[in-house]
Scaffold this motif. Sequence first.
Motif, PDB file in Angstrom:
ATOM      1  N   LYS A 100       0.815  -1.209   0.000  1.00  9.05           N
ATOM      2  CA  LYS A 100       0.000   0.000   0.000  1.00  9.05           C
ATOM      3  C   LYS A 100       0.853   1.265   0.000  1.00  9.05           C
ATOM      4  CE  LYS A 100      -3.846   2.428   0.756  1.00  9.05           C
ATOM      5  NZ  LYS A 100      -4.967   2.523  -0.212  1.00  9.05           N
ATOM      6  N   ASP A 101       1.955   1.248   0.764  1.00 12.52           N
ATOM      7  CA  ASP A 101       2.819   2.421   0.884  1.00 12.52           C
ATOM      8  C   ASP A 101       3.843   2.549  -0.241  1.00 12.52           C
ATOM      9  OD1 ASP A 101       1.461   2.993   3.198  1.00 12.52           O
ATOM     10  OD2 ASP A 101       2.991   2.178   4.545  1.00 12.52           O
ATOM     11  N   GLY A 102       3.824   1.611  -1.190  1.00  9.22           N
ATOM     12  CA  GLY A 102       4.717   1.709  -2.336  1.00  9.22           C
ATOM     13  C   GLY A 102       6.108   1.171  -2.110  1.00  9.22           C
ATOM     14  N   HIS A 103       6.313   0.386  -1.036  1.00 10.13           N
ATOM     15  CA  HIS A 103       7.630  -0.179  -0.751  1.00 10.13           C
ATOM     16  C   HIS A 103       7.779  -1.601  -1.292  1.00 10.13           C
ATOM     17  CE1 HIS A 103       8.232   3.336   1.587  1.00 10.13           C
ATOM     18  NE2 HIS A 103       7.511   2.950   2.628  1.00 10.13           N
ATOM     19  N   ALA A 104       6.669  -2.210  -1.710  1.00 10.90           N
ATOM     20  CA  ALA A 104       6.693  -3.564  -2.256  1.00 10.90           C
ATOM     21  C   ALA A 104       5.697  -3.655  -3.399  1.00 10.90           C
ATOM     22  CB  ALA A 104       6.362  -4.591  -1.174  1.00 10.90           C
ATOM     23  N   ALA A 105       5.959  -4.583  -4.319  1.00  8.14           N
ATOM     24  CA  ALA A 105       5.106  -4.739  -5.497  1.00  8.14           C
ATOM     25  C   ALA A 105       3.905  -5.631  -5.221  1.00  8.14           C
ATOM     26  CB  ALA A 105       5.924  -5.332  -6.643  1.00  8.14           C
ATOM     27  N   ALA A 106       4.070  -6.612  -4.332  1.00  8.18           N
ATOM     28  CA  ALA A 106       3.012  -7.580  -4.064  1.00  8.18           C
ATOM     29  C   ALA A 106       3.243  -8.209  -2.706  1.00  8.18           C
ATOM     30  CB  ALA A 106       2.988  -8.658  -5.147  1.00  8.18           C
ATOM     31  N   ALA A 107       2.171  -8.747  -2.141  1.00  5.71           N
ATOM     32  CA  ALA A 107       2.246  -9.489  -0.879  1.00  5.71           C
ATOM     33  C   ALA A 107       1.985 -10.955  -1.175  1.00  5.71           C
ATOM     34  CB  ALA A 107       1.230  -8.957   0.119  1.00  5.71           C
ATOM     35  N   VAL A 108       2.823 -11.819  -0.613  1.00  6.03           N
ATOM     36  CA  VAL A 108       2.685 -13.262  -0.789  1.00  6.03           C
ATOM     37  C   VAL A 108       2.650 -13.912   0.584  1.00  6.03           C
ATOM     38  CG1 VAL A 108       3.784 -15.374  -1.641  1.00  6.03           C
ATOM     39  CG2 VAL A 108       3.859 -13.285  -3.025  1.00  6.03           C
ATOM     40  N   SER A 109       1.675 -14.805   0.806  1.00  9.71           N
ATOM     41  CA  SER A 109       1.586 -15.485   2.092  1.00  9.71           C
ATOM     42  C   SER A 109       1.165 -16.937   1.919  1.00  9.71           C
ATOM     43  CB  SER A 109       0.595 -14.777   3.022  1.00  9.71           C
ATOM     44  OG  SER A 109       0.476 -15.474   4.256  1.00  9.71           O
ATOM     45  N   MET A 110       1.842 -17.816   2.646  1.00 10.70           N
ATOM     46  CA  MET A 110       1.448 -19.218   2.743  1.00 10.70           C
ATOM     47  C   MET A 110       0.728 -19.455   4.066  1.00 10.70           C
ATOM     48  SD  MET A 110       2.611 -20.300  -0.098  1.00 10.70           S
ATOM     49  CE  MET A 110       3.611 -19.424  -1.312  1.00 10.70           C
ATOM     50  N   GLY A 111       0.373 -18.382   4.748  1.00 12.04           N
ATOM     51  CA  GLY A 111      -0.256 -18.471   6.052  1.00 12.04           C
ATOM     52  C   GLY A 111      -1.766 -18.548   5.967  1.00 12.04           C
ATOM     53  N   HIS A 112      -2.421 -18.046   6.975  1.00 13.44           N
ATOM     54  CA  HIS A 112      -3.873 -18.099   7.122  1.00 13.44           C
ATOM     55  C   HIS A 112      -4.534 -17.428   5.912  1.00 13.44           C
ATOM     56  CE1 HIS A 112      -7.825 -17.701   8.813  1.00 13.44           C
ATOM     57  NE2 HIS A 112      -7.464 -18.100  10.018  1.00 13.44           N
ATOM     58  N   SER A 113      -5.245 -18.220   5.089  1.00  5.96           N
ATOM     59  CA  SER A 113      -5.809 -17.662   3.852  1.00  5.96           C
ATOM     60  C   SER A 113      -6.886 -16.626   4.144  1.00  5.96           C
ATOM     61  CB  SER A 113      -6.371 -18.789   2.971  1.00  5.96           C
ATOM     62  OG  SER A 113      -7.366 -19.517   3.655  1.00  5.96           O
ATOM     63  N   GLY A 114      -7.722 -16.885   5.139  1.00  2.00           N
ATOM     64  CA  GLY A 114      -8.757 -15.923   5.486  1.00  2.00           C
ATOM     65  C   GLY A 114      -8.177 -14.617   5.974  1.00  2.00           C
ATOM     66  N   ALA A 115      -7.125 -14.693   6.793  1.00  3.66           N
ATOM     67  CA  ALA A 115      -6.473 -13.483   7.286  1.00  3.66           C
ATOM     68  C   ALA A 115      -5.813 -12.717   6.150  1.00  3.66           C
ATOM     69  CB  ALA A 115      -5.435 -13.841   8.349  1.00  3.66           C
ATOM     70  N   THR A 116      -5.235 -13.435   5.192  1.00  5.34           N
ATOM     71  CA  THR A 116      -4.612 -12.780   4.039  1.00  5.34           C
ATOM     72  C   THR A 116      -5.662 -12.049   3.215  1.00  5.34           C
ATOM     73  OG1 THR A 116      -2.901 -14.494   3.952  1.00  5.34           O
ATOM     74  CG2 THR A 116      -3.182 -13.125   1.987  1.00  5.34           C
ATOM     75  N   MET A 117      -6.803 -12.699   2.977  1.00  7.88           N
ATOM     76  CA  MET A 117      -7.885 -12.045   2.235  1.00  7.88           C
ATOM     77  C   MET A 117      -8.395 -10.815   2.977  1.00  7.88           C
ATOM     78  SD  MET A 117     -10.200 -15.102   0.573  1.00  7.88           S
ATOM     79  CE  MET A 117     -10.308 -16.133   2.028  1.00  7.88           C
ATOM     80  N   ALA A 118      -8.588 -10.963   4.288  1.00  8.87           N
ATOM     81  CA  ALA A 118      -9.101  -9.844   5.076  1.00  8.87           C
ATOM     82  C   ALA A 118      -8.122  -8.679   5.087  1.00  8.87           C
ATOM     83  CB  ALA A 118      -9.390 -10.310   6.504  1.00  8.87           C
ATOM     84  N   SER A 119      -6.843  -8.984   5.260  1.00  9.32           N
ATOM     85  CA  SER A 119      -5.830  -7.934   5.298  1.00  9.32           C
ATOM     86  C   SER A 119      -5.742  -7.208   3.963  1.00  9.32           C
ATOM     87  CB  SER A 119      -4.465  -8.532   5.660  1.00  9.32           C
ATOM     88  OG  SER A 119      -3.471  -7.533   5.702  1.00  9.32           O
ATOM     89  N   ALA A 120      -5.755  -7.970   2.869  1.00 14.25           N
ATOM     90  CA  ALA A 120      -5.668  -7.366   1.531  1.00 14.25           C
ATOM     91  C   ALA A 120      -6.885  -6.487   1.253  1.00 14.25           C
ATOM     92  CB  ALA A 120      -5.547  -8.456   0.474  1.00 14.25           C
ATOM     93  N   LEU A 121      -8.072  -6.973   1.616  1.00 18.73           N
ATOM     94  CA  LEU A 121      -9.280  -6.207   1.347  1.00 18.73           C
ATOM     95  C   LEU A 121      -9.333  -4.945   2.199  1.00 18.73           C
ATOM     96  CD1 LEU A 121     -11.882  -6.115  -0.270  1.00 18.73           C
ATOM     97  CD2 LEU A 121     -12.971  -7.519   1.485  1.00 18.73           C
ATOM     98  N   LEU A 122      -8.956  -5.045   3.466  1.00 21.07           N
ATOM     99  CA  LEU A 122      -8.976  -3.889   4.357  1.00 21.07           C
ATOM    100  C   LEU A 122      -7.923  -2.854   3.954  1.00 21.07           C
ATOM    101  CD1 LEU A 122      -9.391  -5.714   7.782  1.00 21.07           C
ATOM    102  CD2 LEU A 122     -11.059  -4.166   6.739  1.00 21.07           C
ATOM    103  N   THR A 123      -6.760  -3.333   3.530  1.00 22.26           N
ATOM    104  CA  THR A 123      -5.649  -2.433   3.209  1.00 22.26           C
ATOM    105  C   THR A 123      -5.772  -1.840   1.811  1.00 22.26           C
ATOM    106  OG1 THR A 123      -4.200  -3.762   4.630  1.00 22.26           O
ATOM    107  CG2 THR A 123      -3.129  -2.226   3.112  1.00 22.26           C
TER     108      THR A 123
END
Length: 351
Positions: A100-123
């Motif tokens: 979001k802040d322009g320091h990375a091109a993409a986020a990749v996670s092998m962790g909690h899929s629901g948390a990843t979806m929630a974090s991406a949608l909220l952010t």
Amino acid sequence: MSAEAGASAASLPIALDAAGGDHGAPPNVEGAVLAARGGVRVLLVGDRVALHAELGKFQGSAGLPLEIVDAPDVVGMDEHATDVRGRSGASINVCTRLVKDGHAAAAVSMGHSGATMASALLTFGRIRGVERPAILTHMPARGGMTTLLDAGANADVKASYLVQWARLSTVYLKVLEGRDNPTVGLLSIGEEDHKGSALVLEAHALLRALHGNGINFHGNVEGRDIFLGTTDIVVTDGFTGNVVLKLAEGEARVMFGWIRDALNSGLKSRLGGLLVRTSLRGLADRLDPSTYGASILIGVRGLAFIGHGSADATAVKNALLRASRAHEGRLLPRLEAAFGEQGAVPAAAGE
């Protein structure tokens, strides 16, 4: 070390939730090392001390394009997806903020899929014109692969969601797979236009109306068509899509168990197994989920990739490579442009 704020868009690294997944840091760090050796810059997000210790196991890692970003917290696999709210130090939240802040091109996670979806949608929020993001995944098929969505993000859907996902996946395949005019199939219980639930019938009418206008609609497809490669894309609701995905993964494991048992059933079978071992290994690679690395959460205003909790280093590496390709191909701006050019989904007849 933190990411450099002045990094150019072309050289932006991929933020990896290195604390996420069933096995924690080891496969994440190893996969990041493999990707970095392939030229991908990676930000390892997680506990600084633990990541430094893990990274030190790899000779020459100090010279690779790898940086560590400290994140003291992690959303566990047994926690609720909503637990991601308010936990600013959670590794997945740090990853999505870096994007979001322009320091990375993409986020990749092998962790909690629901948390990843929630974090991406909220952010990130949603792309304008997209009501719900979807999980887009690839399934092995005759002649290559079939792209399936939604694979689990939305159990209850509207017909308009399926149309939006058809648009999103069409652009995705053009950018990442070089498919000029990918075909779209609507999963149903029969190929005929009149077959299916009320949802399928409504979605069919909408997709048929948009055929030739950013969507190359083939028509209804059945479950077997996913593996026959009848269409490049198959759209369905997230409940059905997730069942299809898990069924296919389970069947592949059982099938290889049967093959292994058959090849070990006697001396002649074992000798035959030696002759076909190379071919079987190639088949196993095609059916291995790690070949595709991770699935993209498509429809949010940022690049987010979700992998299996049991992912190994190969899956992590391939996920990072796919995320890098998506950024280099300018996938996100092209998705936004496609929705801006084509406007809203028309209403079904009778609305």
